[in-house]
Design an enzyme around this catalytic site. Structure first.
Site, mmCIF file in Angstrom:
data_model
loop_
_atom_site.group_PDB
_atom_site.id
_atom_site.type_symbol
_atom_site.label_atom_id
_atom_site.label_comp_id
_atom_site.label_asym_id
_atom_site.label_seq_id
_atom_site.Cartn_x
_atom_site.Cartn_y
_atom_site.Cartn_z
ATOM 1 N N ARG A 36 0.821 -1.216 0.000
ATOM 2 C CA ARG A 36 0.000 0.000 0.000
ATOM 3 C C ARG A 36 0.852 1.261 0.000
ATOM 4 N NH1 ARG A 36 -4.883 -1.899 4.023
ATOM 5 N NH2 ARG A 36 -6.145 -2.827 2.359
ATOM 6 N N LYS A 208 -21.677 -15.348 1.013
ATOM 7 C CA LYS A 208 -22.983 -14.925 1.506
ATOM 8 C C LYS A 208 -23.802 -14.091 0.540
ATOM 9 C CE LYS A 208 -22.041 -14.793 6.437
ATOM 10 N NZ LYS A 208 -21.771 -13.828 7.499
ATOM 11 N N GLY A 358 -11.446 -7.176 -2.101
ATOM 12 C CA GLY A 358 -11.698 -8.191 -1.078
ATOM 13 C C GLY A 358 -11.133 -9.548 -1.440
ATOM 14 N N GLY A 381 -14.632 -3.133 1.032
ATOM 15 C CA GLY A 381 -15.936 -2.514 1.313
ATOM 16 C C GLY A 381 -16.251 -1.377 0.363
HETATM 17 P P1 AMP Z 1 -16.854 -13.486 0.394
HETATM 18 O O1 AMP Z 1 -16.018 -12.936 1.504
HETATM 19 O O2 AMP Z 1 -18.314 -13.355 0.609
HETATM 20 O O3 AMP Z 1 -16.400 -13.010 -0.975
HETATM 21 O O4 AMP Z 1 -16.623 -15.055 0.424
HETATM 22 C C1 AMP Z 1 -15.374 -15.633 0.215
HETATM 23 C C2 AMP Z 1 -15.360 -16.967 0.882
HETATM 24 O O5 AMP Z 1 -16.403 -17.756 0.367
HETATM 25 C C3 AMP Z 1 -14.078 -17.715 0.631
HETATM 26 O O6 AMP Z 1 -13.402 -17.875 1.846
HETATM 27 C C4 AMP Z 1 -14.547 -19.049 0.077
HETATM 28 O O7 AMP Z 1 -13.879 -20.151 0.634
HETATM 29 C C5 AMP Z 1 -16.011 -19.091 0.486
HETATM 30 N N1 AMP Z 1 -16.792 -19.965 -0.396
HETATM 31 C C6 AMP Z 1 -16.852 -19.923 -1.739
HETATM 32 N N2 AMP Z 1 -17.616 -20.907 -2.208
HETATM 33 C C7 AMP Z 1 -18.063 -21.614 -1.147
HETATM 34 C C8 AMP Z 1 -18.877 -22.771 -0.989
HETATM 35 N N3 AMP Z 1 -19.392 -23.404 -2.048
HETATM 36 N N4 AMP Z 1 -19.121 -23.214 0.264
HETATM 37 C C9 AMP Z 1 -18.583 -22.581 1.329
HETATM 38 N N5 AMP Z 1 -17.791 -21.480 1.238
HETATM 39 C C10 AMP Z 1 -17.537 -21.003 0.019
#
Ligand code: AMP
Length: 401
Positions: A36, A208, A358, A381
């Site tokens: 950074r 999520k 992210g 974010g």
């Molecule tokens: P996010 O922070 O919402 O972008 O989510 C990223 C996280 O989602 C990563 O750590 C992935 O391991 C997890 N992830 C992606 N696909 C799956 C899945 N099918 N089941 C559980 N976790 C998942």
């Protein structure tokens, strides 16, 4: 409206207050990954080369009590900056008062000063008062009074209304401009959501649905196709009545997923097959299944047919925004979907490919595909907020051209 940038400013002899993102990892008083700081160098050097006096502000970590302060001093950052610039950097260990004001008064053109961590202002006399994080009006006014011009180069905090970004910008009698990093983020993320070259395809993944509802809704309005993969897929499956076994699901978001499916029509592209596992581990037993997933099995990656279909959808895209992995990419046996889709993006000719911060930034780096993509956002974010179509207060406060 286009924003003023550092190149629009007359910098010579000016006290240039700069909000940079020096929120780097520090261990035992030593800077770890200095990416950074390196990323901020072009704007800082530009100011110095044009005979400005660069006065740098950044937050570092979170400060909620007096004890948090010593470990989060900006001193090691100032030292690293001095090494990188190969010139002396004055560090002022306070955020206000005569010591800071005198040091600024003594500056000559082309010199650099680093102010103490702006979040020191969040705790006063042992109390958590959040003057910086709560954008205390007096603090923004005071900091603005220390300079002639303001440059904001910290995209990662642009979705927050803090004294060191919004406070200074709105109280600055001179102009407030975007630095080179900020300019790039506005150009790529901003153009993608407001003025994309079409076809515009979004790929959204990650764990999520709840984190991404705003992004999905906004991009369904703007994009030609929205591909969904990763853990949030299975909440959509549940909404469609497809069996999901033990896959990740947000029960309370199934209704929202139904609404999105209805609104989206054939714009929404979901995986048709998945790699399922009998436990959440890299050494799990796995198989590929289409459609329904049996109990005792969980989907941890998209399957080969889905990968192919996603590639078909992406093939003629001219703008792609990617946020979130297609599976549990941290485990090698479930990284294929993310890797193949990411690598495919790198081969698209004449397309602008943008990674929206992210986890997807981490995935792109881990998979070694960063340099094949057009733009990797530095903000997690902040980039999500931008993709949701929000007005980012840190950007709104920058003067229009
Ligand atoms: P996010 O922070 O919402 O972008 O989510 C990223 C996280 O989602 C990563 O750590 C992935 O391991 C997890 N992830 C992606 N696909 C799956 C899945 N099918 N089941 C559980 N976790 C998942």
């Amino acid at each position: 409206m286009a924003k003023l940038t550092v190149e629009d400013l007359d910098l010579a002899g000016k006290k240039v207050l700069m909000r940079v993102d020096f929120n780097v990892p520090i261990k035992d008083g030593v800077v770890g990954d200095d990416n950074r700081i390196v990323a901020a160098l072009p704007t800082i050097k530009y100011v110095l080369d044009h005979d400005g006096k660069a006065i740098l502000f950044s937050h570092l970590g979170r400060i909620k009590k007096e004890d948090d302060k010593p470990g989060l001093s900006m001193r090691p950052v100032a030292e690293r900056l001095s090494n990188l610039l190969n010139k002396p950097v004055t560090f002022v260990p306070v955020t206000e008062g005569p010591q800071l004001e005198d040091a600024i008064a003594k500056m000559e053109n082309g010199q650099v000063l680093v102010v103490q961590n702006t979040r020191y202002e969040d705790v006063k006399d042992g109390e958590y008062v959040k003057r910086e994080s709560g954008n205390d009006p007096e603090l923004g006014k005071y900091w603005a009074s220390l300079g002639d011009l303001f440059i904001n180069d910290a995209f990662g905090t642009a979705h927050r209304k803090h004294a060191s970004n919004v406070g200074i910008a709105t109280n600055m009698p001179g102009k407030a401009a975007a630095g080179f990093l900020m300019e790039k983020e506005i150009k790529f993320l901003g153009d993608a959501v407001t003025n994309p070259v079409r076809p515009f395809v979004a790929i959204l993944g990650g764990a999520k649905v709840s984190d991404k509802i705003g992004v999905i809704n906004n991009l369904l309005d703007k994009a030609d196709k929205v591909i969904v993969g990763g853990g949030m897929t299975y909440t959509f499956y549940a909404a469609k009545g497809i069996k999901i076994g033990n896959s990740l699901v947000e029960e309370d978001k199934i209704d929202v997923a139904k609404e999105i499916i209805e609104k989206a029509g054939d714009k929404l592209v979901l995986p048709v097959d998945n790699v399922v596992a009998n436990k959440f581990a890299n050494d799990a037993e796995t198989k590929v299944v289409e459609g329904d997933i049996d109990d005792g099995w969980m989907a941890l990656d998209i399957g080969p047919k889905s990968i192919q279909e996603f590639k078909n959808v992406l093939a003629d895209a001219k703008t792609v925004v990617w946020n979130g992995p297609m599976g549990v990419f941290e485990m090698s046996n479930f990284a294929k979907g993310t890797l193949e889709v990411g690598q495919f993006l790198g081969t698209l000719e004449g397309a602008t490919t943008i990674v929206g911060g992210g986890d997807s930034t981490a995935a792109a780096k881990q998979l070694g595909i960063s340099d094949k993509l057009t733009h990797i956002s530095t903000g997690g974010g902040a980039s999500l907020a931008y993709l949701e179509g929000d007005v980012l207060p840190g950007i709104a406060a920058i003067s229009d051209k």
